[in-house]
Enzyme design. Structure first.
Site, short mmCIF file in Angstrom:
data_model
loop_
_atom_site.label_atom_id
_atom_site.label_comp_id
_atom_site.label_asym_id
_atom_site.label_seq_id
_atom_site.Cartn_x
_atom_site.Cartn_y
_atom_site.Cartn_z
N GLY A 121 22.82 32.84 33.38
CA GLY A 121 23.07 31.56 34.04
C GLY A 121 23.70 31.72 35.40
O GLY A 121 24.26 30.76 35.94
N GLU A 151 29.14 28.47 30.90
CA GLU A 151 28.06 28.78 29.95
C GLU A 151 28.62 29.64 28.84
O GLU A 151 28.46 29.37 27.68
CB GLU A 151 26.97 29.55 30.69
CG GLU A 151 26.00 30.26 29.77
CD GLU A 151 25.32 31.40 30.50
OE1 GLU A 151 24.77 31.15 31.57
OE2 GLU A 151 25.33 32.52 29.99
N MET A 191 35.91 41.96 35.48
CA MET A 191 36.59 41.21 36.52
C MET A 191 36.91 39.76 36.10
O MET A 191 38.04 39.30 36.27
CB MET A 191 35.74 41.25 37.81
CG MET A 191 36.49 41.00 39.07
SD MET A 191 37.14 39.36 39.23
CE MET A 191 35.63 38.44 39.12
C1 LIG Z 1 27.00 31.76 33.97
C2 LIG Z 1 27.96 32.08 32.88
O1 LIG Z 1 28.78 31.30 32.49
S1 LIG Z 1 27.73 33.56 32.04
C3 LIG Z 1 27.60 34.91 33.01
C4 LIG Z 1 26.70 34.82 34.19
N1 LIG Z 1 25.67 35.76 34.05
C5 LIG Z 1 25.55 36.77 34.85
O2 LIG Z 1 26.30 36.93 35.80
C6 LIG Z 1 24.38 37.66 34.53
C7 LIG Z 1 24.32 38.89 35.35
N2 LIG Z 1 25.58 39.65 35.36
C8 LIG Z 1 25.81 40.67 34.51
O3 LIG Z 1 25.05 40.95 33.61
C9 LIG Z 1 27.11 41.45 34.70
O4 LIG Z 1 28.07 40.60 35.26
C10 LIG Z 1 26.92 42.70 35.62
C11 LIG Z 1 25.89 43.65 34.97
C12 LIG Z 1 26.45 42.29 36.97
C13 LIG Z 1 28.26 43.40 35.79
O5 LIG Z 1 28.76 43.76 34.54
P1 LIG Z 1 29.88 44.90 34.46
O6 LIG Z 1 30.09 45.19 33.03
O7 LIG Z 1 31.06 44.49 35.26
O8 LIG Z 1 29.08 46.10 35.12
P2 LIG Z 1 29.55 47.35 35.98
O9 LIG Z 1 29.91 46.98 37.35
O10 LIG Z 1 30.56 48.09 35.17
O11 LIG Z 1 28.19 48.20 36.05
C14 LIG Z 1 27.42 48.48 34.92
C15 LIG Z 1 26.71 49.83 35.11
O12 LIG Z 1 25.86 49.76 36.26
C16 LIG Z 1 26.17 50.81 37.18
N3 LIG Z 1 25.97 50.25 38.52
C17 LIG Z 1 26.75 49.38 39.16
N4 LIG Z 1 26.25 49.07 40.35
C18 LIG Z 1 25.10 49.77 40.46
C19 LIG Z 1 24.13 49.87 41.47
N5 LIG Z 1 24.22 49.18 42.58
N6 LIG Z 1 23.07 50.69 41.25
C20 LIG Z 1 22.98 51.41 40.11
N7 LIG Z 1 23.86 51.33 39.10
C21 LIG Z 1 24.92 50.53 39.29
C22 LIG Z 1 27.63 51.14 36.91
O13 LIG Z 1 27.93 52.43 37.36
C23 LIG Z 1 27.67 50.99 35.41
O14 LIG Z 1 27.09 52.16 34.83
P3 LIG Z 1 27.60 52.69 33.37
O15 LIG Z 1 27.31 51.57 32.41
O16 LIG Z 1 26.77 53.89 33.16
O17 LIG Z 1 29.06 52.93 33.56
C1 LIG Z 2 25.20 37.11 28.50
C2 LIG Z 2 24.96 35.69 28.73
C3 LIG Z 2 23.89 35.31 29.65
C4 LIG Z 2 24.39 35.20 31.02
O1 LIG Z 2 24.73 36.21 31.62
O2 LIG Z 2 24.39 34.12 31.57
#
Ligand SMILES: CC(=O)SCCNC(=O)CCNC(=O)[C@H](O)C(C)(C)COP(=O)(O)OP(=O)(O)OC[C@H]1O[C@@H](n2cnc3c(N)ncnc32)[C@H](O)[C@@H]1OP(=O)(O)O
Ligand SMILES: CCCC(=O)O
Length: 444
Positions: A340, A242, A221
């Site tokens: 982050g 980050e 997204m």
């Molecule tokens: C701060 C910055 O500048 S850096 C970034 C900030 N850091 C973060 O946001 C850290 C946490 N966030 C993340 O790690 C990611 O954004 C996520 C994991 C939340 C989303 O990543 P995406 O790649 O879009 O994940 P997606 O929505 O495709 O889901 C991943 C998997 O989980 C599964 N899933 C999604 N929701 C659920 C749920 N509620 N329960 C169980 N499984 C789920 C999906 O089906 C998918 O499975 P698959 O890999 O077998 O296909």
């Molecule tokens: C993958 C980098 C760590 C984060 O999600 O903030």
């Protein structure tokens, strides 16, 4: 001038890892900073070493260390943030996750953590004796301050990156140099933006004003939004993030970014960690508009929020009806990490005119192939709260966006049900009533 010191410190990878002792903690670094030859050389010592703890993260390629010791009898792998590869290891009990608020990691290293050895892949040394950490700066300077032994593996393909501070290490602080030749950089391609990603991004786009400062998180997204911004009429945007991802490159190439409205690091694209495709790495090479900083600078909410109109865009896995957000686990199965996210959720809200967006498709498909709602009455058993409900601002699905700030529990439930998938709304209303977060007069 520093060439002689460099030559004196040059050894083979096998020689360098002789410095590792049983019982050591090794900071093995993140993503593109994970050193290939040192990984292989350490694996060759598997039988001689015991109780060696590795700290690493976002492992993008197979690791010889892990392959040499699949049951973890000699090496224990601890990850700051799970890549898909590490997710499987943690779920099989072959590795552990370290819960983090990413902005705090440098301080943890300085004040709390044992760090005996730092092993890191760096860019070639410059004429002043500095090795740039390259595309990831993160917490490495703090780890180096604490380590007994610092080993750098030089990758001729690692670009030297412009930075603020603590984005490089001087030869005088290095114990061993291992020449790695041309190793390329591991890629982290984003899944192509789906129609749902595009719909979600279309709700966020109108909230971004000219001159805003953007943070994009990880996942399909954020990249979709980057592309949409690139095709929009927006102008004079800034970047303080980050993680630098491919989506930012589209925005810059389209002329949307000049950083002139930023209050902190005017004109510069500020980041701490990059992972993407070759397109991103090419963009980063010798690019003077970049400023790489340690993560306690980029992510500390007091810093990031100094930029007005900070817009933070991150994804999550599930949210409960009162607004608690889980972005890192599926029940008790760790999926990624907190990273982050909370840092930027707080920073954006503290920024003048700032907004944070937690984005999620309304549903997912479970392992049995069933469609499930990601908006839940209660969190799945074991799911980890990444953002508490008090911190969450806007939540967006393909069915709309809601602002949770200041809403009571029943208003939150009502707002979140309004953006849930229509097939699950009745069930969610029933759950809200059962949980007593839906006032009788609103129960219809
Ligand atoms: C701060 C910055 O500048 S850096 C970034 C900030 N850091 C973060 O946001 C850290 C946490 N966030 C993340 O790690 C990611 O954004 C996520 C994991 C939340 C989303 O990543 P995406 O790649 O879009 O994940 P997606 O929505 O495709 O889901 C991943 C998997 O989980 C599964 N899933 C999604 N929701 C659920 C749920 N509620 N329960 C169980 N499984 C789920 C999906 O089906 C998918 O499975 P698959 O890999 O077998 O296909
Ligand atoms: C993958 C980098 C760590 C984060 O999600 O903030």
């Amino acid at each position: 001038m520093y060439i002689e010191e460099y030559r004196n410190k040059c050894v083979s990878a096998d020689e360098a890892v002789k410095a590792v002792r049983s019982g050591d903690w090794i900071e093995f670094c993140w993503a593109a900073s994970i050193a290939c030859l040192l990984d292989e050389a350490l694996a060759r010592r598997v039988k001689e070493l015991n109780d060696v703890n590795i700290r690493a993260a976002v492992l993008l390629k197979p690791s010889a260390i892990l392959e040499s010791d699949p049951t973890g009898e000699h090496f224990t792998w601890n990850s700051w943030h799970l890549s898909g590869r590490e997710r499987k290891l943690v779920q099989n009990g072959q590795a552990y996750y370290i819960p983090i608020k990413y902005s705090e990691v440098p301080r943890w290293l300085r004040e709390n953590l044992q760090t005996d050895v730092v092993a890191i892949q760096v860019a070639p040394m410059d004429k002043h004796g500095y090795f740039s950490f390259g595309v990831t700066v993160s917490h490495y300077a703090a780890a180096i301050e604490k380590a007994r032994v610092v080993i750098v593996e030089v990758n001729e393909d690692m670009p030297s990156i412009h930075g603020g501070y603590d984005h490089m290490v001087h030869i005088s602080k290095v114990d061993y140099v291992v020449e790695g030749g041309h190793r390329g950089l591991p890629e982290l391609p984003s899944a192509p933006a789906s129609e749902i990603d595009k719909k979600i991004a279309s709700y966020v786009l109108p909230e971004i004003m000219d001159g805003a400062c953007i943070q994009l998180g990880i996942g399909g997204m954020p990249n979709a939004l980057g592309q949409m911004i690139a095709e929009s009429d927006l102008k004079d945007l800034g970047i303080h993030t980050e993680m630098l991802v491919d989506g930012f490159v589209d925005m810059v190439v389209a002329g949307k970014v000049n950083g002139t409205c930023k209050q902190l690091d005017r004109g510069r694209i500020v980041f701490s960690f990059a992972a993407g495709t070759q397109k991103l790495y090419e963009f980063m090479k010798n690019n003077p508009s970049l400023a790489a900083y340690p993560v306690d600078y980029t992510n500390h909410p007091c810093n990031a929020s100094r930029n007005d109109h900070l817009i933070s865009i991150n994804s999550c896995l599930e949210i409960d009806l009162t607004g608690q957000v889980c972005s890192e686990s599926a029940g008790s199965n760790m999926m990624s990490g907190s990273g982050g996210q909370l840092d930027f959720v707080e920073a954006a809200y503290n920024s003048k005119g700032g907004k944070s967006f937690i984005c999620l498709p309304s549903t997912y498909i479970d392992k049995q192939g069933q469609v499930k709602s990601r908006i839940k009455g209660l969190m799945t058993w074991g799911s980890v709260i990444t953002d508490t409900r008090t911190t969450v601002h806007f939540v967006v699905t393909e069915f709309g966006k809601v602002n949770l700030k200041g809403l009571s529990t029943w208003q939150r439930a009502e707002a979140l049900i309004s953006i849930a998938h229509p097939d699950f709304r009745e069930e969610l209303i029933a759950q809200a009533k059962k949980l007593r977060i839906w006032r009788q007069c609103h129960s219809g």
